[in-house]
Design a protein around this motif. Structure first.
Motif, PDB file in Angstrom:
ATOM      1  N   HIS A  92      36.540 -32.417  22.416  1.00 22.26           N
ATOM      2  CA  HIS A  92      36.442 -33.196  23.640  1.00 22.26           C
ATOM      3  C   HIS A  92      36.637 -32.348  24.895  1.00 22.26           C
ATOM      4  N   ARG A  93      36.383 -32.987  26.040  1.00 19.18           N
ATOM      5  CA  ARG A  93      36.438 -32.311  27.339  1.00 19.18           C
ATOM      6  C   ARG A  93      37.577 -32.895  28.158  1.00 19.18           C
ATOM      7  N   ARG A  94      38.373 -32.010  28.780  1.00 19.13           N
ATOM      8  CA  ARG A  94      39.407 -32.472  29.707  1.00 19.13           C
ATOM      9  C   ARG A  94      38.981 -32.067  31.114  1.00 19.13           C
ATOM     10  N   PRO A  95      38.526 -33.024  31.930  1.00 13.78           N
ATOM     11  CA  PRO A  95      38.025 -32.668  33.262  1.00 13.78           C
ATOM     12  C   PRO A  95      39.136 -32.091  34.138  1.00 13.78           C
ATOM     13  N   GLY A  96      38.793 -31.014  34.864  1.00 14.90           N
ATOM     14  CA  GLY A  96      39.703 -30.426  35.854  1.00 14.90           C
ATOM     15  C   GLY A  96      41.028 -29.949  35.298  1.00 14.90           C
ATOM     16  N   TYR A  97      41.037 -29.519  34.047  1.00 21.53           N
ATOM     17  CA  TYR A  97      42.302 -29.172  33.374  1.00 21.53           C
ATOM     18  C   TYR A  97      42.874 -27.841  33.869  1.00 21.53           C
ATOM     19  N   TYR A  98      41.990 -26.871  34.150  1.00 21.23           N
ATOM     20  CA  TYR A  98      42.468 -25.555  34.616  1.00 21.23           C
ATOM     21  C   TYR A  98      42.248 -25.429  36.113  1.00 21.23           C
ATOM     22  N   ARG A  99      43.213 -24.777  36.788  1.00 20.48           N
ATOM     23  CA  ARG A  99      43.043 -24.513  38.216  1.00 20.48           C
ATOM     24  C   ARG A  99      42.935 -23.004  38.422  1.00 20.48           C
ATOM     25  N   GLY A 100      41.815 -22.532  38.972  1.00 18.34           N
ATOM     26  CA  GLY A 100      41.634 -21.106  39.255  1.00 18.34           C
ATOM     27  C   GLY A 100      42.509 -20.693  40.427  1.00 18.34           C
ATOM     28  N   VAL A 115      39.451 -24.086  25.739  1.00 14.91           N
ATOM     29  CA  VAL A 115      38.818 -23.009  26.500  1.00 14.91           C
ATOM     30  C   VAL A 115      38.180 -23.574  27.765  1.00 14.91           C
ATOM     31  N   ARG A 116      38.198 -22.781  28.822  1.00 18.02           N
ATOM     32  CA  ARG A 116      37.521 -23.179  30.059  1.00 18.02           C
ATOM     33  C   ARG A 116      36.040 -23.384  29.766  1.00 18.02           C
ATOM     34  N   SER A 117      35.479 -24.449  30.307  1.00 18.45           N
ATOM     35  CA  SER A 117      34.104 -24.828  29.931  1.00 18.45           C
ATOM     36  C   SER A 117      33.071 -23.784  30.340  1.00 18.45           C
ATOM     37  N   THR A 118      33.426 -22.868  31.254  1.00 18.20           N
ATOM     38  CA  THR A 118      32.472 -21.842  31.695  1.00 18.20           C
ATOM     39  C   THR A 118      32.719 -20.490  31.021  1.00 18.20           C
ATOM     40  N   ASN A 119      33.574 -20.459  30.009  1.00 19.75           N
ATOM     41  CA  ASN A 119      33.930 -19.186  29.365  1.00 19.75           C
ATOM     42  C   ASN A 119      32.879 -18.805  28.306  1.00 19.75           C
ATOM     43  N   ASN A 120      32.406 -17.533  28.382  1.00 18.05           N
ATOM     44  CA  ASN A 120      31.418 -17.042  27.403  1.00 18.05           C
ATOM     45  C   ASN A 120      31.940 -17.052  25.975  1.00 18.05           C
ATOM     46  N   ALA A 121      33.255 -17.111  25.828  1.00 18.12           N
ATOM     47  CA  ALA A 121      33.853 -17.104  24.486  1.00 18.12           C
ATOM     48  C   ALA A 121      33.344 -18.282  23.647  1.00 18.12           C
ATOM     49  N   ILE A 122      32.858 -19.325  24.295  1.00 21.67           N
ATOM     50  CA  ILE A 122      32.367 -20.508  23.564  1.00 21.67           C
ATOM     51  C   ILE A 122      31.260 -20.106  22.588  1.00 21.67           C
ATOM     52  N   GLY A 123      30.418 -19.153  22.987  1.00 19.26           N
ATOM     53  CA  GLY A 123      29.343 -18.675  22.095  1.00 19.26           C
ATOM     54  C   GLY A 123      29.917 -18.115  20.807  1.00 19.26           C
ATOM     55  N   ASP A 143      36.896 -27.635  33.921  1.00 21.85           N
ATOM     56  CA  ASP A 143      37.123 -28.467  32.738  1.00 21.85           C
ATOM     57  C   ASP A 143      37.588 -27.607  31.563  1.00 21.85           C
ATOM     58  N   ALA A 144      38.347 -28.215  30.681  1.00 19.52           N
ATOM     59  CA  ALA A 144      38.704 -27.556  29.416  1.00 19.52           C
ATOM     60  C   ALA A 144      37.928 -28.231  28.299  1.00 19.52           C
ATOM     61  N   LEU A 145      37.440 -27.429  27.358  1.00 22.19           N
ATOM     62  CA  LEU A 145      36.813 -27.990  26.153  1.00 22.19           C
ATOM     63  C   LEU A 145      37.722 -27.660  24.980  1.00 22.19           C
ATOM     64  N   SER A 146      37.908 -28.625  24.096  1.00 25.66           N
ATOM     65  CA  SER A 146      38.668 -28.287  22.901  1.00 25.66           C
ATOM     66  C   SER A 146      37.718 -28.223  21.711  1.00 25.66           C
ATOM     67  N   PHE A 147      38.023 -27.279  20.837  1.00 23.27           N
ATOM     68  CA  PHE A 147      37.225 -27.030  19.636  1.00 23.27           C
ATOM     69  C   PHE A 147      38.157 -26.999  18.435  1.00 23.27           C
ATOM     70  N   ARG A 148      37.561 -27.249  17.282  1.00 18.71           N
ATOM     71  CA  ARG A 148      38.355 -27.277  16.056  1.00 18.71           C
ATOM     72  C   ARG A 148      37.516 -26.731  14.903  1.00 18.71           C
ATOM     73  N   VAL A 178      31.212 -18.852  14.826  1.00 17.90           N
ATOM     74  CA  VAL A 178      32.037 -18.823  13.608  1.00 17.90           C
ATOM     75  C   VAL A 178      32.351 -20.227  13.074  1.00 17.90           C
ATOM     76  N   GLY A 179      31.740 -21.238  13.669  1.00 16.92           N
ATOM     77  CA  GLY A 179      31.810 -22.572  13.063  1.00 16.92           C
ATOM     78  C   GLY A 179      32.776 -23.548  13.697  1.00 16.92           C
ATOM     79  N   PHE A 180      33.274 -23.242  14.889  1.00 13.94           N
ATOM     80  CA  PHE A 180      34.119 -24.229  15.569  1.00 13.94           C
ATOM     81  C   PHE A 180      33.244 -25.370  16.078  1.00 13.94           C
ATOM     82  N   GLU A 181      33.802 -26.578  16.056  1.00 11.59           N
ATOM     83  CA  GLU A 181      33.064 -27.741  16.534  1.00 11.59           C
ATOM     84  C   GLU A 181      33.742 -28.332  17.759  1.00 11.59           C
ATOM     85  N   TYR A 182      32.910 -28.710  18.703  1.00 16.00           N
ATOM     86  CA  TYR A 182      33.402 -29.307  19.947  1.00 16.00           C
ATOM     87  C   TYR A 182      34.117 -30.627  19.643  1.00 16.00           C
TER      88      TYR A 182
END
Ligand SMILES: CC(C)(COP(=O)(O)OP(=O)(O)OC[C@H]1O[C@@H](n2cnc3c(N)ncnc32)[C@H](O)[C@@H]1OP(=O)(O)O)[C@@H](O)C(=O)NCCC(=O)NCCS
Length: 159
Positions: free
Chosen positions: A134-142, A115-123, A149-154, A128-132
């Motif tokens: 890692h971060r991929r810097p500059g992964y998405y281009r608007g 997910v994009r690091s600035t996306n409200n969906a992270i909340g 950055d992209a954050l991955s959760f599991r 629901v219990g997803f855990e961070y």
């Protein structure tokens, strides 16, 4: 208040279901980020085995959807979207918990997402219990060329 919703899950490229998902897609994603999928992208992934699409509807009108792809005993939440008029009433959480239940029923042991690091969906993911992971810097281009950055959760299913 939580609307009275029905959840319908599709494992094949059902035309009506994809049209409903596309109707939500067109309204749910901010065009600034270019994150909405096209119909050919959606139907392409629906043709892959292990994919399922769940649509939340009230009185037959689509409110939101979740799209998940599984490979063996792992799966990825590819998209989760709720029509802006229906946000903040638990529809997204209902779709996500239902996707987790479906995954568990299928013997899947973890759900991943990016997910994009600035996306409200992270909340919602954290609730629901997803855990961070890692971060991929500059992964998405608007669409304006700005990188995000992209954050991955599991989420492990036994937790
Ligand atoms: C993310 C999204 C699906 C949430 O849908 P929703 O139906 O509004 O979410 P819910 O009402 O079920 O919210 C459940 C929980 O998520 C969190 N949450 C949801 N929206 C939030 C927001 N804007 N800011 C912070 N937390 C939020 C809260 O913890 C909330 O629980 P609470 O109501 O007890 O505080 C919706 O905002 C959306 O469609 N966004 C655009 C598409 C997108 O970017 N999807 C994610 C990447 S594919």
């Amino acid at each position: 208040m939580m609307p009275d919703i029905a959840l319908d899950t599709y494992e094949e490229a059902d035309r009506n279901a994809m049209a409903d998902a596309m109707a939500v897609m067109a309204r749910a994603f901010d065009p600034a980020y270019g994150e909405a999928w096209t119909l050919p992208q959606l139907s392409g992934v629906m043709l892959m085995p292990g994919t399922w699409l769940t649509i939340a509807r009230t009185d037959a009108a689509p409110l939101g959807f979740a799209l998940v792809r599984s490979v063996l005993d792992e799966c990825e939440l590819l998209l989760l979207a709720v029509d802006p008029l229906w946000r903040g009433r638990g529809v997204g959480e209902t779709l996500l918990r239902d996707s987790l239940r479906t995954a568990r029923r299928r013997g899947i042991i973890s759900m991943n997402l990016e997910v994009r690091s600035t996306n409200n969906a992270i909340g919602l993911y954290e609730k629901v219990g997803f855990e961070y992971v890692h971060r991929r810097p500059g992964y998405y281009r608007g669409n304006d060329g700005q990188l995000h950055d992209a954050l991955s959760f599991r989420k492990d299913m036994h937790m």
